[in-house]
Design a protein around this motif. Sequence first.
Motif, PDB file in Angstrom:
ATOM      1  N   LEU A   1       0.807  -1.160  -0.168  1.00 51.65           N
ATOM      2  CA  LEU A   1       0.054   0.157   0.045  1.00 51.65           C
ATOM      3  C   LEU A   1       0.829   1.268   0.137  1.00 51.65           C
ATOM      4  O   LEU A   1       0.489   2.282  -0.608  1.00 51.65           O
ATOM      5  N   GLY A   2       2.043   1.162   0.617  1.00 50.30           N
ATOM      6  CA  GLY A   2       2.935   2.308   0.502  1.00 50.30           C
ATOM      7  C   GLY A   2       3.393   2.922  -0.772  1.00 50.30           C
ATOM      8  O   GLY A   2       3.456   3.857  -0.960  1.00 50.30           O
TER       9      GLY A   2
ATOM     10  N   GLY B   1      -0.353  -0.196   8.901  1.00 49.22           N
ATOM     11  CA  GLY B   1       0.687  -0.379   9.950  1.00 49.22           C
ATOM     12  C   GLY B   1       1.859  -1.047   9.873  1.00 49.22           C
ATOM     13  O   GLY B   1       2.807  -0.977  10.541  1.00 49.22           O
ATOM     14  N   SER B   2       2.228  -1.828   8.424  1.00 52.85           N
ATOM     15  CA  SER B   2       3.353  -2.447   8.253  1.00 52.85           C
ATOM     16  C   SER B   2       3.991  -1.371   7.394  1.00 52.85           C
ATOM     17  O   SER B   2       5.098  -1.890   6.693  1.00 52.85           O
TER      18      SER B   2
ATOM     19  N   LYS C   1       6.171   5.540  14.343  1.00 55.80           N
ATOM     20  CA  LYS C   1       7.652   5.759  14.021  1.00 55.80           C
ATOM     21  C   LYS C   1       8.706   5.073  14.851  1.00 55.80           C
ATOM     22  O   LYS C   1       9.653   4.554  14.263  1.00 55.80           O
ATOM     23  N   ASP C   2       8.445   5.139  16.005  1.00 56.54           N
ATOM     24  CA  ASP C   2       9.562   4.782  16.839  1.00 56.54           C
ATOM     25  C   ASP C   2       9.488   3.310  17.355  1.00 56.54           C
ATOM     26  O   ASP C   2      10.197   2.948  18.062  1.00 56.54           O
ATOM     27  N   GLN C   3       8.404   2.779  17.037  1.00 54.56           N
ATOM     28  CA  GLN C   3       8.331   1.268  17.437  1.00 54.56           C
ATOM     29  C   GLN C   3       8.430   0.350  16.252  1.00 54.56           C
ATOM     30  O   GLN C   3       8.385   0.549  15.314  1.00 54.56           O
TER      31      GLN C   3
ATOM     32  N   ILE D   1       0.378  -8.120  10.325  1.00 50.89           N
ATOM     33  CA  ILE D   1      -0.621  -9.002  10.491  1.00 50.89           C
ATOM     34  C   ILE D   1      -0.048 -10.253  10.652  1.00 50.89           C
ATOM     35  O   ILE D   1       0.562 -10.950  10.003  1.00 50.89           O
ATOM     36  N   ALA D   2      -0.619 -10.918  11.983  1.00 49.25           N
ATOM     37  CA  ALA D   2      -0.021 -12.230  12.356  1.00 49.25           C
ATOM     38  C   ALA D   2      -0.954 -13.246  11.241  1.00 49.25           C
ATOM     39  O   ALA D   2      -1.897 -12.921  10.833  1.00 49.25           O
TER      40      ALA D   2
END
Length: 322
Positions: free
Chosen positions: A214-215, A255-256, A263-265, A270-271
């Motif tokens: 998607l990015g 989220g991926s 950003k920092d985590q 998705i499992a």
Amino acid sequence: RKAILEIEHLHLDYRIGGRFCHAVHDVSLTIHSGEILALVGESGCGKTQTALACMGLQPESAHIGKGKIYFEGRELLSQSKQQWNTLRGKGISMIFQEPMTALNPLVKVGKQIEENGRNHGLGKIQARESTLSMMEKVGLPDVGRLYSSYPHQLSGGMRQRIIIAMALINDPPLLIADEPTTALDVTIQKQIMSLMKTLNKELGTAIMLISHDLGVVSHLCDYVHIMYAGTIVENGPVHMILNKPLHPYTKGLLGSIPSYGKKDQRLDSIAGIVPSLENRPQVGCQFYNRCTQRMASCKNISPHATMRDGHMVACHLYPEEA
Ligand code: SF4
């Protein structure tokens, strides 16, 4: 704007072990002239199967049970072989992930582009002129010399530019690009994506862009359809999908991506994996096993598409409004 491609309730099945398994289930979408629409999901979600059906290139073992596909208002699925041959290349062109497989290693690249023009009615001189001009439009340098190169003499990025030139020489209203940059490194990937945007603007070619990322497509497209296990789970204008994703699968995909994730985590991914064709649930939500927000009803009741916040989502978290 004029509708170029309309897919209406497409169902495409494979017969496995005596029963029909849905590779594509009730997929509908419309691409208008000059638009870029992205079909996004992990591999095995039915994106390529949907695209191949639009080209009449689905495998022989596939069965189109229901649905219609229209190209510029003309129904495609009842076409003759001859009509399909005319449509491919002149009406709709398709490019794939690995450019080497689409090129003949023994024929000069310019000749291959030219032949595609000749096959669709261009005269010899016109085909040569259009080839050189299209090679320039796709950003290839020194086209007079490059015309006589063989595929193995070019870089991966250049080969993909040749493929794009070949796909566009007959000026088709629609280009389907199936993971066109996945085999290329990141810098070249960006260049090819920006070339697609330029060609879309300059030539007015509508593009259906198929991607698992998607990015990558978000910078390019106008509309996004998120596909999971054969169904469209969410669709809408790209800014709405990015700014207010609703479906848990879309949120997982976002989220991926580094620029949209935290950003920092650690990035969320998705499992689990997309269920194989023979393991897809017969009823209920296809995403059930992987969804962190699942409810009891999700297992047995298939979610229906509803409109929320200006876009479509199919998930029990968004029940149909009375
Ligand atoms: Fe998750 Fe249920 Fe929505 Fe499916 S319908 S995505 S299981 S919340």
